[in-house]
Scaffold this active site. Structure first.
Site, PDB file in Angstrom:
ATOM      1  N   TRP A 178      12.115   4.376  -7.475  1.00  0.00           N
ATOM      2  CA  TRP A 178      12.187   5.772  -7.802  1.00  0.00           C
ATOM      3  C   TRP A 178      13.148   6.311  -6.704  1.00  0.00           C
ATOM      4  O   TRP A 178      13.341   7.652  -6.884  1.00  0.00           O
ATOM      5  CB  TRP A 178      10.791   6.392  -7.632  1.00  0.00           C
ATOM      6  CG  TRP A 178      10.298   5.690  -6.165  1.00  0.00           C
ATOM      7  CD1 TRP A 178      10.253   6.498  -5.095  1.00  0.00           C
ATOM      8  CD2 TRP A 178       9.315   4.815  -6.453  1.00  0.00           C
ATOM      9  NE1 TRP A 178       9.595   5.513  -4.316  1.00  0.00           N
ATOM     10  CE2 TRP A 178       8.794   4.410  -5.020  1.00  0.00           C
ATOM     11  CE3 TRP A 178       8.916   3.791  -7.349  1.00  0.00           C
ATOM     12  CZ2 TRP A 178       7.966   3.492  -4.559  1.00  0.00           C
ATOM     13  CZ3 TRP A 178       7.876   3.027  -6.986  1.00  0.00           C
ATOM     14  CH2 TRP A 178       7.426   2.559  -5.673  1.00  0.00           C
ATOM     15  N   ARG A 179      14.082   5.669  -5.983  1.00  0.00           N
ATOM     16  CA  ARG A 179      14.823   6.390  -5.250  1.00  0.00           C
ATOM     17  C   ARG A 179      16.316   6.169  -5.684  1.00  0.00           C
ATOM     18  O   ARG A 179      17.444   6.648  -4.987  1.00  0.00           O
ATOM     19  CB  ARG A 179      14.882   5.427  -3.702  1.00  0.00           C
ATOM     20  CG  ARG A 179      13.699   5.894  -3.018  1.00  0.00           C
ATOM     21  CD  ARG A 179      13.980   5.146  -1.452  1.00  0.00           C
ATOM     22  NE  ARG A 179      12.776   5.733  -0.687  1.00  0.00           N
ATOM     23  CZ  ARG A 179      12.122   5.165   0.145  1.00  0.00           C
ATOM     24  NH1 ARG A 179      12.825   3.804   0.517  1.00  0.00           N
ATOM     25  NH2 ARG A 179      11.395   5.642   1.081  1.00  0.00           N
TER      26      ARG A 179
ATOM     27  N   GLU B 218       5.205   9.779  -7.760  1.00  0.00           N
ATOM     28  CA  GLU B 218       4.422  10.230  -6.509  1.00  0.00           C
ATOM     29  C   GLU B 218       3.144  10.360  -6.954  1.00  0.00           C
ATOM     30  O   GLU B 218       1.918  10.576  -6.148  1.00  0.00           O
ATOM     31  CB  GLU B 218       4.818  11.954  -6.555  1.00  0.00           C
ATOM     32  CG  GLU B 218       6.236  11.937  -5.624  1.00  0.00           C
ATOM     33  CD  GLU B 218       6.354  11.324  -4.662  1.00  0.00           C
ATOM     34  OE1 GLU B 218       5.324  11.009  -3.777  1.00  0.00           O
ATOM     35  OE2 GLU B 218       7.488  10.872  -4.075  1.00  0.00           O
TER      36      GLU B 218
ATOM     37  N   GLN C 260      -2.608   8.151  -2.259  1.00  0.00           N
ATOM     38  CA  GLN C 260      -3.642   7.214  -1.699  1.00  0.00           C
ATOM     39  C   GLN C 260      -3.249   5.672  -1.849  1.00  0.00           C
ATOM     40  O   GLN C 260      -4.289   5.019  -2.253  1.00  0.00           O
ATOM     41  CB  GLN C 260      -4.805   7.736  -2.036  1.00  0.00           C
ATOM     42  CG  GLN C 260      -5.338   8.999  -1.246  1.00  0.00           C
ATOM     43  CD  GLN C 260      -5.256   8.990   0.081  1.00  0.00           C
ATOM     44  OE1 GLN C 260      -6.587   8.662   0.680  1.00  0.00           O
ATOM     45  NE2 GLN C 260      -4.531   9.738   0.839  1.00  0.00           N
TER      46      GLN C 260
ATOM     47  N   LEU D  58      -5.789   0.586 -10.544  1.00  0.00           N
ATOM     48  CA  LEU D  58      -5.197   1.301  -9.315  1.00  0.00           C
ATOM     49  C   LEU D  58      -6.158   2.250  -8.859  1.00  0.00           C
ATOM     50  O   LEU D  58      -6.054   2.675  -7.492  1.00  0.00           O
ATOM     51  CB  LEU D  58      -4.249   2.315 -10.084  1.00  0.00           C
ATOM     52  CG  LEU D  58      -2.898   2.132  -9.583  1.00  0.00           C
ATOM     53  CD1 LEU D  58      -1.683   3.101  -9.929  1.00  0.00           C
ATOM     54  CD2 LEU D  58      -2.630   1.514  -8.053  1.00  0.00           C
TER      55      LEU D  58
ATOM     56  N   TYR E 250      -8.947   5.748  -8.510  1.00  0.00           N
ATOM     57  CA  TYR E 250      -8.873   7.317  -8.806  1.00  0.00           C
ATOM     58  C   TYR E 250      -8.110   7.781 -10.114  1.00  0.00           C
ATOM     59  O   TYR E 250      -7.122   8.210 -10.259  1.00  0.00           O
ATOM     60  CB  TYR E 250      -7.670   7.881  -7.526  1.00  0.00           C
ATOM     61  CG  TYR E 250      -8.478   7.868  -6.363  1.00  0.00           C
ATOM     62  CD1 TYR E 250      -9.752   8.016  -5.938  1.00  0.00           C
ATOM     63  CD2 TYR E 250      -7.570   8.023  -5.231  1.00  0.00           C
ATOM     64  CE1 TYR E 250     -10.389   8.100  -4.772  1.00  0.00           C
ATOM     65  CE2 TYR E 250      -8.224   8.077  -3.862  1.00  0.00           C
ATOM     66  CZ  TYR E 250      -9.703   7.930  -3.832  1.00  0.00           C
ATOM     67  OH  TYR E 250     -10.174   8.146  -2.392  1.00  0.00           O
TER      68      TYR E 250
ATOM     69  N   TYR F  88       1.122  18.459  -1.420  1.00  0.00           N
ATOM     70  CA  TYR F  88       2.115  17.298  -1.027  1.00  0.00           C
ATOM     71  C   TYR F  88       3.211  16.780  -2.326  1.00  0.00           C
ATOM     72  O   TYR F  88       4.263  16.810  -2.008  1.00  0.00           O
ATOM     73  CB  TYR F  88       1.342  16.097  -0.721  1.00  0.00           C
ATOM     74  CG  TYR F  88       2.208  14.673  -0.769  1.00  0.00           C
ATOM     75  CD1 TYR F  88       3.141  14.615   0.111  1.00  0.00           C
ATOM     76  CD2 TYR F  88       2.233  14.038  -2.090  1.00  0.00           C
ATOM     77  CE1 TYR F  88       3.974  13.450   0.062  1.00  0.00           C
ATOM     78  CE2 TYR F  88       3.178  12.948  -2.045  1.00  0.00           C
ATOM     79  CZ  TYR F  88       4.109  12.765  -1.075  1.00  0.00           C
ATOM     80  OH  TYR F  88       5.116  11.781  -1.213  1.00  0.00           O
TER      81      TYR F  88
ATOM     82  N   ASP G 106       1.984  14.211   4.404  1.00  0.00           N
ATOM     83  CA  ASP G 106       1.170  13.159   3.756  1.00  0.00           C
ATOM     84  C   ASP G 106       0.571  12.438   5.155  1.00  0.00           C
ATOM     85  O   ASP G 106       0.808  12.669   6.348  1.00  0.00           O
ATOM     86  CB  ASP G 106       2.036  11.883   3.028  1.00  0.00           C
ATOM     87  CG  ASP G 106       2.764  11.016   3.723  1.00  0.00           C
ATOM     88  OD1 ASP G 106       3.364  11.516   4.818  1.00  0.00           O
ATOM     89  OD2 ASP G 106       3.273  10.052   3.195  1.00  0.00           O
TER      90      ASP G 106
ATOM     91  N   CYS H 205       6.423   3.753  12.546  1.00  0.00           N
ATOM     92  CA  CYS H 205       5.326   4.286  13.358  1.00  0.00           C
ATOM     93  C   CYS H 205       3.880   4.122  12.581  1.00  0.00           C
ATOM     94  O   CYS H 205       3.424   4.983  12.103  1.00  0.00           O
ATOM     95  CB  CYS H 205       5.585   5.865  13.466  1.00  0.00           C
ATOM     96  SG  CYS H 205       4.636   6.642  14.680  1.00  0.00           S
TER      97      CYS H 205
ATOM     98  N   CYS I 197      12.172   1.990  18.901  1.00  0.00           N
ATOM     99  CA  CYS I 197      11.959   3.247  18.299  1.00  0.00           C
ATOM    100  C   CYS I 197      13.020   4.313  18.855  1.00  0.00           C
ATOM    101  O   CYS I 197      13.021   4.613  20.040  1.00  0.00           O
ATOM    102  CB  CYS I 197      10.597   4.057  18.468  1.00  0.00           C
ATOM    103  SG  CYS I 197      10.417   5.293  17.856  1.00  0.00           S
TER     104      CYS I 197
END
Length: 362
Positions: free
Chosen positions: A31-32, A44, A49, A87, A89, A127, A145, A200, A210
DNA sequence: AAAACGGGGAC
DNA sequence: GTCCCAGTTTT
């Protein structure tokens, strides 16, 4: 550290630093490679989650099955749920379908092109509206997020409980301030999330390598493990599902779950829920419509027990297989219907049910 | 404001 | 076991 009072060096260097880091560390994800709002939207919703590794095969599957929003609008909800199976939800799949039809039929197939209007779509919250608005349309609106909460809490040393409303406002305001200093808002949003996912990380952030090490409040105060602060969730609810798996010839009895409960619009077996574990099926009090049916059948094999852990409940399930004569004169109670194993395979089902079928009927 | 809503993976 | 994941909707 008083990050709330006006501009300081970190607030102006934060975005450029992350954007630079992103150019060297970003993953190659399907998706990029697109700015098509349909593809962005689909990715998205899937990733809500959900870890990238888990969602990626589903994204490929959906794009393959439904290359455009019109294709998705033409499909049946049941088929989307079937593709979504595993998946979790499942309201995401139901809302996906609803929004696909709305966009196709009410908006001439064109997605809303800004944050405010995207927010009106079913399944698109703050979001996701920000993600689509920035990735597909370049709008300068920040995503907040789980990754962003973690990165900002650590770098800026914010110890507010991120589950509270006031904290959400604090983080949103800061993110909005930071994205103003970014070059491309889409790149910044991708960068801060990718940074949270790769560098992170929750348990063992890679602080040694970092780029923000010497600016990071958590690193400088040794609080990486303490930030972000998040209230503990309530204990999970215990539930006891006693499934009667009626079997006759090559068919089994299934019913669609329609109640406002877990797994809405998915299929499972005849269910008797009890408030504690039952020692045997003799202890089950059968509702009237089932008495005659059960009397006519016979229990085959021994009960199969399993546990399904959800984020908010622990379901202890027992499956009783009941064989009925081929030409049973007793009709199935309302809701239950006979399906062949092949037909059952095409229906959307909870993982609990799929696992049972694969093991004992596969 | 709090609870409901899945399932899997990492430790 | 615990935590958390590119959150949203309902109560």
């Amino acid at each position: 550290m008083n990050w709330q009072s006006g501009f300081n060096a970190l607030e102006t260097t934060f975005a450029p630093t992350l954007e630079r880091w992103y150019e060297h560390h970003k993953r190659d994800l399907p998706w990029r490679h697109t700015r098509d709002p349909y593809c962005i939207w689909l990715s998205e919703i899937i990733l809500q989650q959900t870890r990238v590794a888990q969602g990626k095969p589903y994204y490929e599957r959906f794009i393959n099955a439904y290359p455009t929003v019109a294709d998705m609008a033409r499909a049946e909800e049941r088929d989307l749920l079937r593709l979504w199976q595993g998946l979790g939800y499942y309201s995401r799949a139901r809302n996906l379908h609803q929004t696909a039809r709305y966009v196709t039929h009410e908006l001439s197939g064109k997605f809303p092109d800004n944050f405010r209007d995207l927010l009106k779509m079913k399944g698109i919250g703050v979001y996701t509206a920000a993600a689509i608005a920035s990735f597909a349309f370049g709008e300068r609106v920040p995503v907040v997020d789980g990754n962003v909460y973690r990165v900002l809490a650590r770098v800026f040393g914010i110890d507010e409980d991120i589950t509270t409303t006031t904290a959400k406002k604090t983080f949103a305001r800061l993110a909005d301030q930071l994205i103003q200093a970014a070059g491309d808002p889409a790149t910044f949003n991708q960068a801060i999330m990718e940074f949270g996912a790769i560098q992170c990380t929750p348990l063992s952030p890679d602080c040694l390598l970092c780029p923000l090490q010497q600016q990071c409040n958590a690193y400088l105060t040794g609080r990486q493990q303490r930030l972000p602060v998040k209230a503990r969730k309530a204990a999970v609810r215990e539930r006891f599902f006693n499934y009667l798996v009626f079997k006759s010839g090559d068919k089994i009895a299934l019913r669609e779950r329609t109640a406002r409960d877990v797994w809405q619009n998915l299929y499972d077996f005849c269910l008797l829920e009890t408030d504690e574990v039952q020692a045997s099926w003799r202890e089950l009090t059968l509702p009237e419509p089932l008495v005659a049916l059960v009397a006519e059948g016979k229990l085959v094999g021994s009960p199969v027990q399993t546990v399904q852990l959800l984020s908010h409940q622990r379901i202890r399930a027992v499956f009783y297989t009941i064989e009925l004569p081929l030409q049973s004169i007793v009709p199935l109670p309302v809701g239950l219907d006979w399906y062949t194993i092949e037909e059952a395979g095409q229906l959307p089902k909870p993982v609990l049910v799929t696992n049972y079928l694969e093991k004992w009927f596969g």
